[in-house]
Write a protein that holds these residues in place. Structure first.
Motif, PDB file in Angstrom:
ATOM      1  N   PRO A 852       0.845  -1.202   0.000  1.00 46.58           N
ATOM      2  CA  PRO A 852       0.000   0.000   0.000  1.00 46.58           C
ATOM      3  C   PRO A 852       0.880   1.251   0.000  1.00 46.58           C
ATOM      4  N   PHE A 853       0.361   2.316  -0.596  1.00 44.45           N
ATOM      5  CA  PHE A 853       1.142   3.558  -0.632  1.00 44.45           C
ATOM      6  C   PHE A 853       0.229   4.761  -0.472  1.00 44.45           C
ATOM      7  N   THR A 854       0.834   5.834  -0.048  1.00 48.19           N
ATOM      8  CA  THR A 854       0.176   7.134  -0.030  1.00 48.19           C
ATOM      9  C   THR A 854       1.097   8.128  -0.720  1.00 48.19           C
ATOM     10  N   GLN A 855       0.516   9.010  -1.536  1.00 49.66           N
ATOM     11  CA  GLN A 855       1.322   9.930  -2.336  1.00 49.66           C
ATOM     12  C   GLN A 855       0.732  11.338  -2.284  1.00 49.66           C
ATOM     13  N   VAL A 856       1.608  12.294  -2.163  1.00 51.12           N
ATOM     14  CA  VAL A 856       1.238  13.700  -2.245  1.00 51.12           C
ATOM     15  C   VAL A 856       2.043  14.321  -3.381  1.00 51.12           C
ATOM     16  N   ALA A 857       1.367  15.025  -4.283  1.00 47.03           N
ATOM     17  CA  ALA A 857       2.043  15.687  -5.408  1.00 47.03           C
ATOM     18  C   ALA A 857       1.579  17.136  -5.491  1.00 47.03           C
ATOM     19  N   TYR A 858       2.464  17.985  -6.008  1.00 47.23           N
ATOM     20  CA  TYR A 858       2.160  19.417  -6.130  1.00 47.23           C
ATOM     21  C   TYR A 858       2.592  19.894  -7.513  1.00 47.23           C
ATOM     22  N   LEU A 859       1.710  20.620  -8.185  1.00 46.22           N
ATOM     23  CA  LEU A 859       1.998  21.170  -9.505  1.00 46.22           C
ATOM     24  C   LEU A 859       2.386  22.644  -9.342  1.00 46.22           C
ATOM     25  N   GLY A 861       3.276  26.304 -10.329  1.00 45.98           N
ATOM     26  CA  GLY A 861       2.706  27.173 -11.355  1.00 45.98           C
ATOM     27  C   GLY A 861       1.257  27.400 -11.030  1.00 45.98           C
ATOM     28  N   PRO A 862       0.370  26.465 -11.427  1.00 45.17           N
ATOM     29  CA  PRO A 862      -1.042  26.605 -11.039  1.00 45.17           C
ATOM     30  C   PRO A 862      -1.261  26.443  -9.537  1.00 45.17           C
ATOM     31  N   GLY A 863      -0.320  25.781  -8.845  1.00 48.42           N
ATOM     32  CA  GLY A 863      -0.466  25.602  -7.407  1.00 48.42           C
ATOM     33  C   GLY A 863      -1.533  24.596  -7.028  1.00 48.42           C
ATOM     34  N   LEU A 864      -1.513  23.428  -7.646  1.00 46.91           N
ATOM     35  CA  LEU A 864      -2.504  22.380  -7.377  1.00 46.91           C
ATOM     36  C   LEU A 864      -1.890  21.259  -6.546  1.00 46.91           C
ATOM     37  N   TRP A 865      -2.726  20.700  -5.676  1.00 46.05           N
ATOM     38  CA  TRP A 865      -2.318  19.560  -4.864  1.00 46.05           C
ATOM     39  C   TRP A 865      -3.054  18.301  -5.327  1.00 46.05           C
ATOM     40  N   GLN A 866      -2.381  17.164  -5.156  1.00 46.00           N
ATOM     41  CA  GLN A 866      -3.019  15.872  -5.438  1.00 46.00           C
ATOM     42  C   GLN A 866      -2.680  14.916  -4.295  1.00 46.00           C
ATOM     43  N   PHE A 867      -3.700  14.204  -3.808  1.00 45.92           N
ATOM     44  CA  PHE A 867      -3.495  13.202  -2.759  1.00 45.92           C
ATOM     45  C   PHE A 867      -3.993  11.864  -3.288  1.00 45.92           C
ATOM     46  N   THR A 868      -3.160  10.811  -3.150  1.00 50.02           N
ATOM     47  CA  THR A 868      -3.486   9.513  -3.724  1.00 50.02           C
ATOM     48  C   THR A 868      -3.246   8.409  -2.712  1.00 50.02           C
ATOM     49  N   LEU A 869      -4.164   7.451  -2.669  1.00 54.16           N
ATOM     50  CA  LEU A 869      -3.972   6.197  -1.953  1.00 54.16           C
ATOM     51  C   LEU A 869      -4.016   5.079  -2.975  1.00 54.16           C
ATOM     52  N   GLY A 870      -3.144   4.080  -2.806  1.00 55.52           N
ATOM     53  CA  GLY A 870      -3.128   3.007  -3.784  1.00 55.52           C
ATOM     54  C   GLY A 870      -2.528   1.734  -3.238  1.00 55.52           C
ATOM     55  N   LEU A 871      -2.470   0.735  -4.102  1.00 52.14           N
ATOM     56  CA  LEU A 871      -1.966  -0.576  -3.727  1.00 52.14           C
ATOM     57  C   LEU A 871      -1.197  -1.155  -4.902  1.00 52.14           C
ATOM     58  N   ASP A 872       0.027  -1.613  -4.623  1.00 48.71           N
ATOM     59  CA  ASP A 872       0.868  -2.258  -5.633  1.00 48.71           C
ATOM     60  C   ASP A 872       0.994  -1.407  -6.895  1.00 48.71           C
ATOM     61  N   GLY A 873       1.178  -0.110  -6.722  1.00 46.04           N
ATOM     62  CA  GLY A 873       1.396   0.794  -7.833  1.00 46.04           C
ATOM     63  C   GLY A 873       0.145   1.297  -8.512  1.00 46.04           C
ATOM     64  N   SER A 875      -3.483   3.262  -8.396  1.00 44.40           N
ATOM     65  CA  SER A 875      -4.232   4.235  -7.603  1.00 44.40           C
ATOM     66  C   SER A 875      -5.647   3.732  -7.344  1.00 44.40           C
ATOM     67  N   LEU A 876      -6.054   3.796  -6.088  1.00 44.46           N
ATOM     68  CA  LEU A 876      -7.410   3.397  -5.709  1.00 44.46           C
ATOM     69  C   LEU A 876      -8.276   4.605  -5.360  1.00 44.46           C
ATOM     70  N   PHE A 877      -7.630   5.683  -4.936  1.00 39.35           N
ATOM     71  CA  PHE A 877      -8.375   6.881  -4.551  1.00 39.35           C
ATOM     72  C   PHE A 877      -7.505   8.097  -4.819  1.00 39.35           C
ATOM     73  N   GLU A 878      -8.076   9.091  -5.491  1.00 39.82           N
ATOM     74  CA  GLU A 878      -7.351  10.336  -5.761  1.00 39.82           C
ATOM     75  C   GLU A 878      -8.240  11.523  -5.417  1.00 39.82           C
ATOM     76  N   ARG A 879      -7.605  12.551  -4.885  1.00 35.55           N
ATOM     77  CA  ARG A 879      -8.324  13.772  -4.570  1.00 35.55           C
ATOM     78  C   ARG A 879      -7.443  14.951  -4.967  1.00 35.55           C
ATOM     79  N   PHE A 880      -8.046  15.939  -5.635  1.00 31.86           N
ATOM     80  CA  PHE A 880      -7.322  17.109  -6.113  1.00 31.86           C
ATOM     81  C   PHE A 880      -7.839  18.353  -5.404  1.00 31.86           C
TER      82      PHE A 880
END
Length: 883
Positions: A852-859, A861-873, A875-880
């Motif tokens: 299982p993994f949890t990921q936070v990403a940031y873009l 320029g536009p200043g956007l956030w992404q939060f992801t939960l997943g399993l074995d690479g 993605s099972l859930f994403e929120r922007f």
């Protein structure tokens, strides 16, 4: 459209008969033994004892399977193993016996002991207990439902007990080295907990679930009777969510943890000491060092540092010479200037390879110690335990011959092999040459008895010791006139001129192997962290007659029966069906998920079938796969998939294949080249879209992996291809290149990936997004570059419900992209950075690892956030975040 469906069905059912013409079967009263034609002798051997063992174990475990037990026998491997598998349930037996004798030297029939072990799994894990007893209508695979909640020690404990109790001799319960694992750990206050015994962790011992299980089950049956196991298993399966302790309490009056403590109170004491330890203590195995022209050299395998050759310096420090991924200290032998080692590898593209039993080999390499360059000596052989003379003039090895081992010599000039010793139902192990190669000593194991032989050129083999039921190990030359050997973990010396035997050294834990270096004795012993080396002065303790245990009586060979051999066809078998309601327009619709596979795992048909009540339509999503080793195909069909209220139902079908073009495995790396063609059709009331593509992929992977390498080892991948779509005039071209390199000598990795796609007739900017952010530009071509720092966070041994956590890793990634449009190159105008935290979790019973993994990403320029939960690479859930 009707023709298309008929074509797919024809492909599906015709491919089901592609395999198994070369496979045959023998049916006994209780088993179906499946094998390739060349393995008929081994199949007949299994058939001699199969029914007797079946009756013994079904009585012991209080369950008799209704159907015949499928038993797949294969002799195509270079290592020993066996499996019980479900979906569908079957037993796999590797004919090759273990060179390290992990069942003990007194095991008289490897295939029988292995069959006892795996059949115990089959009977135990197919028993309809708990809810499965009432849910058998869902399919035979429903009995696996409680396995998820079983600790590994419960699954392997009963099999380790059975292989000892129901075989004439041998088994791990009769092996002194096996006993030393728990005796030493307990003596040094390093014993693991019962919760840790539920899964195999990243540290020594690697067979922890077997050790824990044997202690628990042996104590249980000795104190509470043979029926206690089945009683606990039945009570546990009725409500498995709280583990085995409630069931243990009901049957024994003690919790599982209390029984574990009681079993440890009965363990024999051993004397341990850290005195005379050679080099610093470490986690892992340090094998005997040998004096060579470049210094004192030894082989080491560590979960943190991997597998490598080391040179030991006079100040006590160790210098890493080269990575070398081989199977322990017995796989390498040192001369003065050269060394010879064996390297295992699997040929998964061989037509006889199966998903659970790949064709495998063990080849020899000659290593120049001055240059540390290795030359391959053999190709597609099965040679183990090599030995080289001190002057490098002779090389000998053990060669796999069914369940036994011959002794062979390899001519260094012609690379031809000559058989030195072979005998029916006899294994010749652990050869050792003297300095000039004129003398050879080796072990002979037959019917559970050990013997030590000397072979000189032009002479008949001379019996030196045995045959005896004592376990003999590790013969070597102390000098030209005397031989060292281990008997029941004590070290002896035999004078070849006088025949006198001296006790050289004893150790509270044991001596496993030894060499003499001038006046010093180096020997391997066991510690809770792994194999260690001690150094002492050479001083014989006693002289005279050595007491040997009398040899075991040779069990008479049962006469082979006359069972008829018939062809076997590897057809699909139904495993499981579960209710699978699907959602359509916010309404649940009835559906069923089903799972079918073949016994040899060549075929699988998995998917779901439902009915749309709203539109009175059949809804399906099924995938058929065929693995032929030399190629693989997949067929998929999805009918009437709901899109939205405003869009029509959509259907699609595809056919894909993987064809290996090239494969090569060396001692340091392996590489493969394959082509993957695919065609797909998508249709709805508005029309049909056809897409065809071909991908050529290449992989180069280093073999110097370490347990600490959470993100894998160094390697290189490259792929490229083209895709054509109906209605689009120009092809879409795409490609990817990736490289991962080790950061200095650590397990941290740096990874670079470049992805590109382009066409002249469409915008393709939506491909290769930065993480999952919407692209900011468009174009006819696109290039995405990614750079990652991949940091292992350590090796862990932390129990969790139903298993354990064994590792974690943090990946820091930066990405950006460029677009090609009307001849100009445009930057994305932003770049993204992300951090992904991943854990490695292991389910104890089925030994399934998942991440299982949890990921936070940031873009930026536009200043956007992404939060992801997943399993074995995946993605099972994403929120922007909102822009």
């Amino acid at each position: 459209m009707a023709r298309l469906k008929v074509l797919l069905l024809v492909l599906l059912f015709s491919s089901a008969s592609l395999l198994a013409v070369s496979y045959q079967q023998i049916e006994t009263e209780y088993t179906r033994i499946i094998f390739e034609e060349e393995d008929v002798a081994y199949a007949r051997h299994v058939s001699v004892f199969a029914d007797e063992v079946f009756e013994q174990l079904t009585s012991f475990l209080s369950h008799t399977p209704a159907a015949k037990v499928p038993v797949i026998v294969t002799s195509n491997t270079a290592w020993a193993n066996g499996y019980y598998i479900n979906f569908p349930s079957a037993v796999y037996l590797y004919v090759t016996s273990p060179e390290d004798r992990f069942l003990g030297s007194r095991t008289q029939d490897w295939l029988k002991s292995l069959f006892i072990h795996e059949l115990t799994h089959y009977i135990h894990l197919t028993a309809p207990v708990g809810p499965a007893k009432f849910l058998r209508f869902l399919g035979p695979g429903v009995t696996a439902m409680s396995t998820v909640f079983m600790p590994g020690w419960w699954i392997e404990g009963i099999t380790t007990y059975a292989e000892t109790a129901f075989a004439a001799n041998g088994g791990r319960g009769d092996s002194l080295p096996f006993a030393r694992i728990y005796q030493t750990s307990l003596a040094e206050d390093s014993m693991w907990s019962l919760s840790q015994g539920a899964y195999n962790g990243p540290f020594h011992p690697s067979n922890r679930i077997y050790v824990t299980g044997y202690l628990m089950i042996d104590y249980l049956i000795r104190h509470y009777g043979p029926s206690a196991f089945a009683d606990i298993n039945r009570r546990f399966a009725a409500f498995p969510f709280f583990g085995l302790s409630p069931a243990y309490k009901k049957v024994t009056g003690h919790s599982a943890n209390e029984v574990f403590s009681l079993s440890l109170h009965e363990v024999d004491d051993v004397d341990t000491s850290s005195d005379n330890l050679f080099s610093e203590p470490m986690a892992g195995d340090r094998f005997l060092p040998v004096s060579t022209s470049i210094g004192l050299i030894g082989y080491v395998q560590s979960p943190y540092k991997g597998r490598a050759l080391y040179r030991y310096l006079p100040d006590g420090s160790a210098e890493r010479l080269m990575d070398l991924s081989i199977d322990g200290g017995s796989s390498i032998s040192f001369g003065t200037d050269k060394a010879v080692f064996s390297s295992l590898w699997a040929d998964t593209n061989d037509p006889s390879s199966l998903a659970m039993a790949a064709v495998s080999y063990s080849d020899l390499y000659l290593l120049d110690l001055a240059t540390l360059k290795a030359k391959r000596l053999t190709k597609a052989q099965r040679l183990v335990q090599p030995a080289i003379s001190g002057d490098g003039s002779r090389i000998v090895a053990s060669r796999i011959n069914g369940s036994f081992y011959d002794l062979v010599e390899l001519d260094i000039d012609t690379l031809e092999t000559t058989t030195l010793a072979t005998d029916e139902r006899t294994s010749f192990f652990e050869p050792s040459l003297n300095a000039n190669g004129t003398r050879l000593v080796y072990l002979s194991l037959k019917d559970g008895n050990s013997s030590l032989y000397l072979l000189e050129e032009g002479k008949e083999p001379l019996l030196l010791v045995g045959p005896t039921a004592d376990e003999l190990r590790s013969p070597s030359f102390a000098d030209d006139e005397s031989i060292l050997f281990v008997k029941e973990l004590e070290l002896y010396s035999l004078n070849l001129e006088t025949g006198n035997i001296q006790l050289v050294h004893t150790d509270g834990v044991g001596v496993y192997n030894a060499h003499v270096q001038e006046d010093e004795l180096f020997y391997e012993t066991y510690t809770p962290q792994g194999v260690a080396v001690r150094k002492v002065e050479r001083s014989p303790k006693s002289e005279g007659q050595v007491t040997l245990r009398p040899p075991l009586e040779t069990a008479p060979l049962a006469k082979s029966n006359s069972y008829q051999v018939t062809p076997y066809y590897d057809s699909l078998q139904f495993n499981l069906a579960l209710p699978f309601p699907f959602v359509e327009a916010n309404q649940f619709q009835p559906g069923v998920w089903f799972h079918t596979t073949s016994l040899l795992r060549r075929h699988s048909l998995i998917g779901s079938v439902g009915w749309s009540i709203r539109k009175a339509k059949l809804v399906t999503d099924v995938t058929y796969q065929y693995d032929g080793s030399t190629y693989a195909i997949a067929l998929g069909l999805a009918l009437n998939q709901y899109i939205s209220e405003n869009k029509p139902y959509r259907s699609n079908a595809y056919a894909a294949a993987v064809v290996p073009l090239f494969s090569r495995t060396g001692y340091s790396h392996f590489q493969t080249l394959s082509i993957k063609p695919q065609i797909s059709l998508v249709w709805d009331p508005t029309g049909i879209t056809t897409t065809g593509s071909t991908v050529l992929g290449y992989t180069l992977q280093k073999r110097n992996s370490r347990t600490m390498d959470f993100f894998g080892t160094s390697g290189f991948t490259a792929s490229g291809g083209a895709m054509l779509q109906s209605g689009v005039n120009a092809p879409i071209l795409f490609g990817s290149v990736g490289i991962q390199v080790r950061l200095f000598e650590s397990s941290a990795m740096v990874r670079f990936v470049g992805d590109a796609i382009g066409t002249s007739s469409a915008y393709i900017g939506n491909n290769f997004a930065l993480f999952s952010f919407a692209p900011l530009q468009q174009g006819n071509g696109k290039l995405r570059l990614s750079a990652s720092l991949r940091l292992p966070l350590g090796l862990f041994d932390a129990p969790i419900p139903y298993g354990g956590m064994t590792g974690a890793g943090l990946e820091l990634t930066a990405q950006s992209a460029w677009y090609l449009n009307t001849g100009s190159l445009t930057w994305e105008g932003a770049w993204a950075a992300g951090a992904r935290l991943t854990m490695n979790l292991v389910l104890g019973g089925p030994s399934i690892a998942f991440r299982p993994f949890t990921q936070v990403a940031y873009l930026f320029g536009p200043g956007l956030w992404q939060f992801t939960l997943g399993l074995d690479g995946q993605s099972l859930f994403e929120r922007f975040s909102l822009s």
